[in-house]
Design a protein around this motif. Structure first.
Motif, PDB file in Angstrom:
ATOM      1  N   GLN A  77      15.619  -3.979 -45.008  1.00  0.00           N
ATOM      2  CA  GLN A  77      15.566  -3.422 -43.665  1.00  0.00           C
ATOM      3  C   GLN A  77      14.415  -2.442 -43.509  1.00  0.00           C
ATOM      4  OE1 GLN A  77      19.015  -3.671 -44.764  1.00  0.00           O
ATOM      5  NE2 GLN A  77      18.974  -5.546 -43.592  1.00  0.00           N
ATOM      6  N   GLU A  78      13.828  -2.536 -42.348  1.00  0.00           N
ATOM      7  CA  GLU A  78      12.659  -1.728 -42.034  1.00  0.00           C
ATOM      8  C   GLU A  78      12.915  -0.239 -42.209  1.00  0.00           C
ATOM      9  OE1 GLU A  78      11.019  -3.297 -38.405  1.00  0.00           O
ATOM     10  OE2 GLU A  78       9.974  -1.404 -38.099  1.00  0.00           O
ATOM     11  N   LYS A  79      14.128   0.180 -41.836  1.00  0.00           N
ATOM     12  CA  LYS A  79      14.362   1.624 -41.817  1.00  0.00           C
ATOM     13  C   LYS A  79      14.266   2.253 -43.199  1.00  0.00           C
ATOM     14  CE  LYS A  79      19.258   0.911 -42.041  1.00  0.00           C
ATOM     15  NZ  LYS A  79      20.287   0.405 -41.182  1.00  0.00           N
TER      16      LYS A  79
ATOM     17  N   ARG B 220      16.027  -3.368 -34.551  1.00  0.00           N
ATOM     18  CA  ARG B 220      15.180  -3.621 -35.719  1.00  0.00           C
ATOM     19  C   ARG B 220      15.473  -2.607 -36.817  1.00  0.00           C
ATOM     20  NH1 ARG B 220       9.192  -3.433 -33.997  1.00  0.00           N
ATOM     21  NH2 ARG B 220       8.920  -3.431 -36.243  1.00  0.00           N
ATOM     22  N   LEU B 221      15.682  -1.370 -36.385  1.00  0.00           N
ATOM     23  CA  LEU B 221      15.916  -0.327 -37.378  1.00  0.00           C
ATOM     24  C   LEU B 221      17.373  -0.238 -37.805  1.00  0.00           C
ATOM     25  CD1 LEU B 221      13.597   2.544 -36.191  1.00  0.00           C
ATOM     26  CD2 LEU B 221      13.298   0.991 -38.098  1.00  0.00           C
ATOM     27  N   LEU B 222      18.226  -0.729 -36.938  1.00  0.00           N
ATOM     28  CA  LEU B 222      19.649  -0.605 -37.267  1.00  0.00           C
ATOM     29  C   LEU B 222      20.182  -1.834 -37.985  1.00  0.00           C
ATOM     30  CD1 LEU B 222      21.189   1.171 -34.197  1.00  0.00           C
ATOM     31  CD2 LEU B 222      20.988   2.017 -36.515  1.00  0.00           C
ATOM     32  N   ALA B 223      19.321  -2.823 -38.161  1.00  0.00           N
ATOM     33  CA  ALA B 223      19.776  -4.053 -38.808  1.00  0.00           C
ATOM     34  C   ALA B 223      20.550  -3.702 -40.067  1.00  0.00           C
ATOM     35  CB  ALA B 223      18.578  -4.923 -39.155  1.00  0.00           C
TER      36      ALA B 223
END
Lengths: 212, 547
Positions: A77-79, B220-223
């Motif tokens: 995941q990007e985060k 996108r960030l919480l995926a």
């Protein structure tokens, strides 16, 4: 920073395997954790997305010598990328994993390669491209040839695996281990080194991230 | 599925006061705990935007009842045309992928949505977010319409539905519910959802992202976090307590063992270590807070609960994990770094929370110390019993069956002590037995959860708080009681008499008093130590000033 601790006679003690750091990279849900879990624990289950990074160790026999792999399984995941970049540093090997049923993950793996190239000198790390989930052959979007071709043109090792069916998983890790020991393990980490060594390399560059 | 007791019809059981109970409390008649007639004042109408008449419930929900005349729609928002999927459900043709028209979707009891200010969907508990853009658009329109009048919308009451809105920075959270939960309870749930999002991203970065690009797709960030949110919301219905009571659940454990573990955690330190927690299946064994890092800042129970839920996630099942996590109540804008590992391949989980991002290996070394210490204490065996409870209930197992109380007719209870010494108050706890038959199936647990929520709402009603409720429901009898010493919810067999109920509750209270030391952390390590001198506080930590 490796000098930080006093007496590191590299490969002096035959009982202590050489330690190599291996990172698993790739976009979300391509099977990085499954590969690690299959390799380290010979287990397969549907796992939720990795949170941050997960850490495993495994001792591998390569010929007469043994070496210890420290496996960093990163979150796709990007985060979590800000933390994961941290674990690039000091890596000796990287598995770039993609899902053969998802073209996009293949492109993403190429992106990861570019990221790696920014951080390392050519040849500094052993990189293997891994196409996972070949058990889902009907949904395949990336052919073996495509993967092979890309790997060859970038001088990467290449393998297709299925963590689910336990196909070629330990072979992939062993191939990397072999490559590592051939490249002269002396350059690897000193045996029994203090764990903090790798992570202390260049903490300055990342420090700004804390200032959110 | 229609759960019983969900409708506004009064419960069939006879509802009476509990006259002969010798309790100095306001005895109030409780009509099945529901308000079929005019809603409770605090529960009524549009809370802040009271301009709309109460008796004209706006029918804006996407759920079945929304066929009702949508005159209020016009009144409410020019941005919500009648042809929107919310206003006219018949416009859809079955379930052509469009979620709001799908029967299954519509029949869910409670929806929770998270969207951005620009109306971009971020999370929906059911269905795919993509299909809901129109629905979310309507919600945004509602909010901004009220906002344009310099007001803020908080809730809409429409027939048996409650719509609760919560704006948190650039995020809008909405609950659409026909459970008996009160608006305040729903708001609490939305706050927990928001805290969960903040814990992975931080409030500051959410704000920054949207300041930079208003229509950013936060998914996108919480995926990967959606499942965590699902689990959080499920737990409210399936295993109520933590969120309802604002307390953490402890693993019952003999006090000497717990004290020894607490001392062990305090002994094992690492650079930048702020908090160590031992937990099992989302329940707290013990925790130790480092005085020199977290000096005067108390850990908020909501943050602790968040951590407990987080480390209970299946994602942490393998290996040692290292991940950033934000504690929203402590500092919503900074990250801690968390080391999480299962000990000895057991479900027992160790969480080490540090302030430095590069201390993984130091934490791993600390974990080995803890592990060795626990082995020396024989703690693994004691805790192992906690885990294997479901298979082999045994008398002194850390988790317990309601049978242990020895009060026939008692099926389940939630007990939260309120008489803990003042300086321990930062660790609110509750205890409850395992949910056993007849509460082993989802519907039954939901029904019980509904009843607990209903009683809780009555006890804590802002306008007419009660002290004691005796509630005869269709399939069980409940007694809820709050005093200065405790807050208690009991679920009893439906055939119990009032005298019988009193007997059971008396027995239960006696049992809790006897087992107190085992059920609760009476003296939480380091929580109890008042901060020494603020001089020795660690000012090096940018985390606390990084606002």
């Amino acid at each position: 920073m490796a000098q930080a601790h006093g007496t590191p006679p590299p490969r002096a003690d035959p009982g202590q395997p050489c330690v190599f750091k291996l990172v698993l990279l790739g976009s979300g849900s391509v099977g990085k954790s499954s590969l690690a879990l299959r390799y380290v624990k010979d287990d397969f289950r549907s796992i939720l997305p990795t949170v941050g990074c997960a850490f495993f160790t495994k001792v591998v026999e390569v010929g007469a010598s043994s070496l210890k792999l420290e496996i960093w399984d990163t979150a796709g995941q990007e985060k979590f990328h800000s933390v994961c970049h941290l674990y690039f540093r000091g890596a000796n090997a990287a598995l770039l994993v993609y899902d053969v049923t998802k073209k996009e993950s293949f492109h993403k793996a190429q992106q990861w390669l570019r990221d790696l190239e920014k951080e390392f000198r050519p040849g500094e790390v052993v990189v293997m491209l891994v196409g996972n989930k070949i058990d889902l052959s009907e949904e395949r979007e990336v052919t073996f040839e495509e993967g092979k071709e890309f790997a060859e043109s970038n001088r990467l090792l290449f393998m297709e695996t299925s963590a689910k069916l336990n196909h070629q998983v330990s072979e992939a890790f062993s191939a990397v281990a072999r490559e590592l020991s051939q490249r002269g393990g002396g350059e690897g980490q000193a045996p029994g080194r203090d764990a903090a060594v790798v992570l202390n390399e260049g903490p300055t560059r990342r420090a700004r991230c804390c200032a959110h | 599925m229609e759960a019983g007791g969900d409708t506004a019809a009064p419960a069939p059981g006879v509802v009476e006061d509990l006259e002969d109970m010798r309790i100095p409390s306001e005895q109030t008649e409780d009509h099945g705990g529901v308000h079929p007639g005019p809603p409770d004042p605090e529960d009524g109408g549009l809370e802040e935007t009271g301009s709309t008449a109460k008796d004209q419930p706006p029918s804006l929900s996407p759920l079945p009842q929304s066929e009702a005349p949508s005159s209020t729609c016009q009144l409410w928002g020019p941005g919500a045309p009648e042809s929107s999927p919310m206003g006219s459900p018949e416009s859809g043709s079955g379930g052509q992928g469009g979620d709001p028209t799908d029967e299954d979707w519509r029949s869910q009891r409670k929806h929770v949505f998270v969207l951005s200010e620009a109306g971009k969907p971020i999370y929906s508990r059911y269905g795919s977010v993509e299909a809901l853009s129109a629905t979310m658009g309507v919600m945004t329109a509602l909010v901004s319409f009220v906002q344009s009048a310099g007001d803020a919308i908080r809730a809409i009451y429409a027939e048996d539905h409650k719509l609760v809105f919560l704006q948190q920075g650039p995020l809008l959270l909405v609950a659409v519910s026909r459970t008996p939960q009160s608006a305040a309870q729903l708001r609490g749930e939305l706050l927990a959802v928001h805290a969960q999002i903040v814990s992975t991203l931080t409030r500051a970065s959410v704000a920054r992202i949207f300041a930079h690009k208003q229509n950013y797709d936060l998914r996108r960030l919480l995926a990967g976090s959606e499942r965590t949110l699902d689990r959080l919301l499920d737990s409210v219905e399936q295993d109520p307590g933590a969120l309802l009571l604002g307390a953490v659940r402890c693993v019952p454990l003999a006090r000497p063992m717990r004290d020894a573990l607490g001392a062990l955690l305090r002994r094992c330190t690492a650079p930048g270590l702020a908090l160590s927690v031992l937990a099992v299946g989302g329940r707290l064994i013990t925790a130790a807070q480092e005085r020199n890092v977290l000096a005067e800042c108390r850990l908020d129970p909501a943050d602790l609960q968040l951590l407990l839920d987080w480390v209970g996630a299946p994602a942490f099942a393998a290996g040692e994990a290292w991940a950033p996590v934000c504690l929203p109540r402590f500092n919503p804008d900074g990250f801690f770094y968390a080391y999480v590992a299962r000990l000895d391949a057991m479900p027992v989980c160790l969480l080490l929370l540090g302030t430095q991002r590069e201390t993984f290996h130091a934490m791993a070394a600390c974990r080995r110390l803890v592990e060795d210490g626990m082995r020396a204490l024989g703690a693994m065996r004691a805790l192992g019993e906690a885990v294997s409870f479901s298979n082999a209930p045994s008398g002194n197992a850390p988790a317990y069956s309601v049978q242990a109380v020895g009060a026939p007719g008692l099926r389940h209870f939630l007990y939260k002590p309120l008489d803990i010494p003042d300086h321990h108050r930062q660790l609110p706890q509750f205890t409850s037995p395992e949910l056993e038959a007849p509460y082993s199936r989802e519907e039954e647990r939901q029904r019980l959860s509904d009843l607990y929520h209903r009683l809780h709402a009555r006890l804590h009603s802002a306008s007419r708080p009660l002290r004691l409720i005796y509630h005869v429901a269709e399939k069980e009898t409940l007694l809820a009681w709050v005093t200065s010493k405790f807050e208690l919810y009991t679920c009893l067999s439906p055939l119990v008499t009032k005298a019988g109920a009193i007997l059971v509750v008396t027995k239960l209270l006696r049992w809790v008093r006897k087992e107190e030391d085992r059920l609760f952390i009476r003296y939480p390590p380091k929580y109890s130590t008042p901060p020494a001198t603020s001089a020795d506080q660690a000012p090096h930590n940018g985390l606390f000033t990084g606002l």
